[in-house]
Write an enzyme that holds these catalytic residues in place. Structure first.
Site, short mmCIF file in Angstrom:
data_model
loop_
_atom_site.label_atom_id
_atom_site.label_comp_id
_atom_site.label_asym_id
_atom_site.label_seq_id
_atom_site.Cartn_x
_atom_site.Cartn_y
_atom_site.Cartn_z
N ASN A 198 -10.20 -0.42 -4.80
CA ASN A 198 -9.10 -1.23 -4.28
C ASN A 198 -9.29 -2.69 -4.65
O ASN A 198 -10.41 -3.12 -4.96
CB ASN A 198 -9.04 -1.10 -2.75
CG ASN A 198 -7.81 -1.77 -2.15
OD1 ASN A 198 -6.76 -1.84 -2.79
ND2 ASN A 198 -7.94 -2.25 -0.93
N ASP A 234 -13.45 2.39 6.54
CA ASP A 234 -13.48 1.05 7.13
C ASP A 234 -12.65 0.13 6.24
O ASP A 234 -13.05 -0.18 5.12
CB ASP A 234 -14.91 0.53 7.24
CG ASP A 234 -15.75 1.34 8.21
OD1 ASP A 234 -15.20 1.77 9.24
OD2 ASP A 234 -16.95 1.54 7.93
N LEU A 235 -11.51 -0.31 6.72
CA LEU A 235 -10.54 -1.04 5.91
C LEU A 235 -11.15 -2.28 5.27
O LEU A 235 -11.68 -3.16 5.95
CB LEU A 235 -9.34 -1.44 6.77
CG LEU A 235 -8.20 -2.15 6.05
CD1 LEU A 235 -7.59 -1.24 4.99
CD2 LEU A 235 -7.14 -2.59 7.06
N ASP A 236 -11.07 -2.33 3.92
CA ASP A 236 -11.51 -3.48 3.12
C ASP A 236 -12.98 -3.81 3.31
O ASP A 236 -13.40 -4.96 3.12
CB ASP A 236 -10.66 -4.72 3.44
CG ASP A 236 -9.22 -4.56 2.99
OD1 ASP A 236 -8.96 -3.71 2.12
OD2 ASP A 236 -8.36 -5.29 3.50
N GLU A 237 -13.79 -2.83 3.67
CA GLU A 237 -15.22 -3.08 3.90
C GLU A 237 -16.10 -2.20 3.03
O GLU A 237 -17.29 -2.06 3.30
CB GLU A 237 -15.56 -2.91 5.38
CG GLU A 237 -14.89 -3.95 6.29
CD GLU A 237 -15.39 -3.90 7.72
OE1 GLU A 237 -16.44 -3.24 7.95
OE2 GLU A 237 -14.75 -4.51 8.59
#
Length: 292
Positions: A198, A234-237
């Site tokens: 991403n 884990d969003l954007d991690e």
């Protein structure tokens, strides 16, 4: 992996070999010996031992007049002895890649252009989107495009199933979120773990939600950039693959910040995809090892 690139006129094949195992003495010597026994010549070699996890990482490029089966037979005793997770592929083989997009086209355009120009080692059999706006861009580059509305939980589930079906249908090895503005379910993240990348903006401080560039302008941000990372639940991690940053000042308008940010997002995502396609990205827990 399937060998799809024939040997050259001299019968020489060019291989890329990656190895991951618990660090201990003798690994490099053993691997080098197996390659010599296979008639190979090492043309590029990089290695790293992680003090944090006690893990050894290695990436080699080898030229050899050796078929895959014979090469693997020479490597097998070594990989078994050291409990290695390993992969052997042909140098430069295009990686079959699925791209997901929404409405913003800057990252998709960069991927499509560089792939056509021979600067990016991927093959793009399909672009999937939750909006129809970028169909013309994909058509310009001759890449099939599908759009599916995602405005309800049921439609999201259907679209994620279409992603998985496309992965199987097209033998996809990498999925790229090129500004795809939907949060993926934990189940999909788990199914594609380690092969979905991403891109998102990086501000100091960070701004979430709508109009992050306008928020950044209002706060007088001095640094903006982009981060490419593996997708996890884990969003954007997820583990970070590449980051870039550029300095700005008070004279920049919100529109100029958007343009600068989009440039950083495009080049950062393309670089991450390029390294992944060249087997230069290896996972070490929550971080990555990048053999540039």
């Amino acid at each position: 992996m399937t060998e799809t690139t024939p040997a050259g006129a001299t019968g020489i094949r060019h291989w890329v070999l990656t190895l991951v195992c618990t660090d201990r003495p003798g690994i490099v010597h053993a691997v080098s010996g197996a390659i010599v026994d296979a008639g190979g010549n090492i043309t590029e070699s990089q290695q790293f031992a992680s003090l944090d996890t006690g893990t050894f990482f290695m990436r080699l490029q080898v030229e050899a007049a050796t078929e895959r089966g014979a090469f693997e037979a020479k490597l097998a005793p070594i990989t078994e002895r050291y409990g290695m997770v390993w992969a052997l592929d042909v140098v430069g083989r295009p990686l079959r890649t699925l791209v997901l997009v929404s409405k913003a086209g800057h990252c998709l355009n960069d991927l499509l252009f560089r792939q056509r120009a021979g600067q990016l080692g991927v093959e793009l059999p399909l672009v999937l989107s939750n909006h129809p706006e970028l169909s013309g861009l994909a058509e310009f580059y001759g890449v099939p495009f599908e759009s599916h509305a995602v405005v309800s939980a049921a439609q999201k589930k259907e679209f994620e199933q279409r992603i998985l079906d496309a992965v199987d249908e097209h033998d996809i090895e990498l999925v790229v979120l090129a500004r795809y503005m939907q949060v993926l379910s934990p189940e999909l993240c788990e199914r594609l773990q380690g092969r979905i990348i991403n891109i998102h903006h990086s501000f100091l401080p960070g701004f979430k939600g709508a109009n992050p560039y306008r928020q950044a302008h209002a706060r007088g941000v001095k640094l903006i950039g982009a981060t490419a990372h593996f997708v996890t639940s884990d969003l954007d991690e997820g583990p970070i693959i590449e980051q870039n940053v550029v300095r700005v000042d008070h004279s920049r308008t919100p529109a100029e910040l958007v343009a600068i940010g989009q440039d950083e997002e495009s080049r950062t995502l393309t670089q991450a995809v390029k390294w992944f396609a060249e087997h230069r990205v290896l996972l070490d827990g929550a971080r990555t090892i990048i053999f540039r």
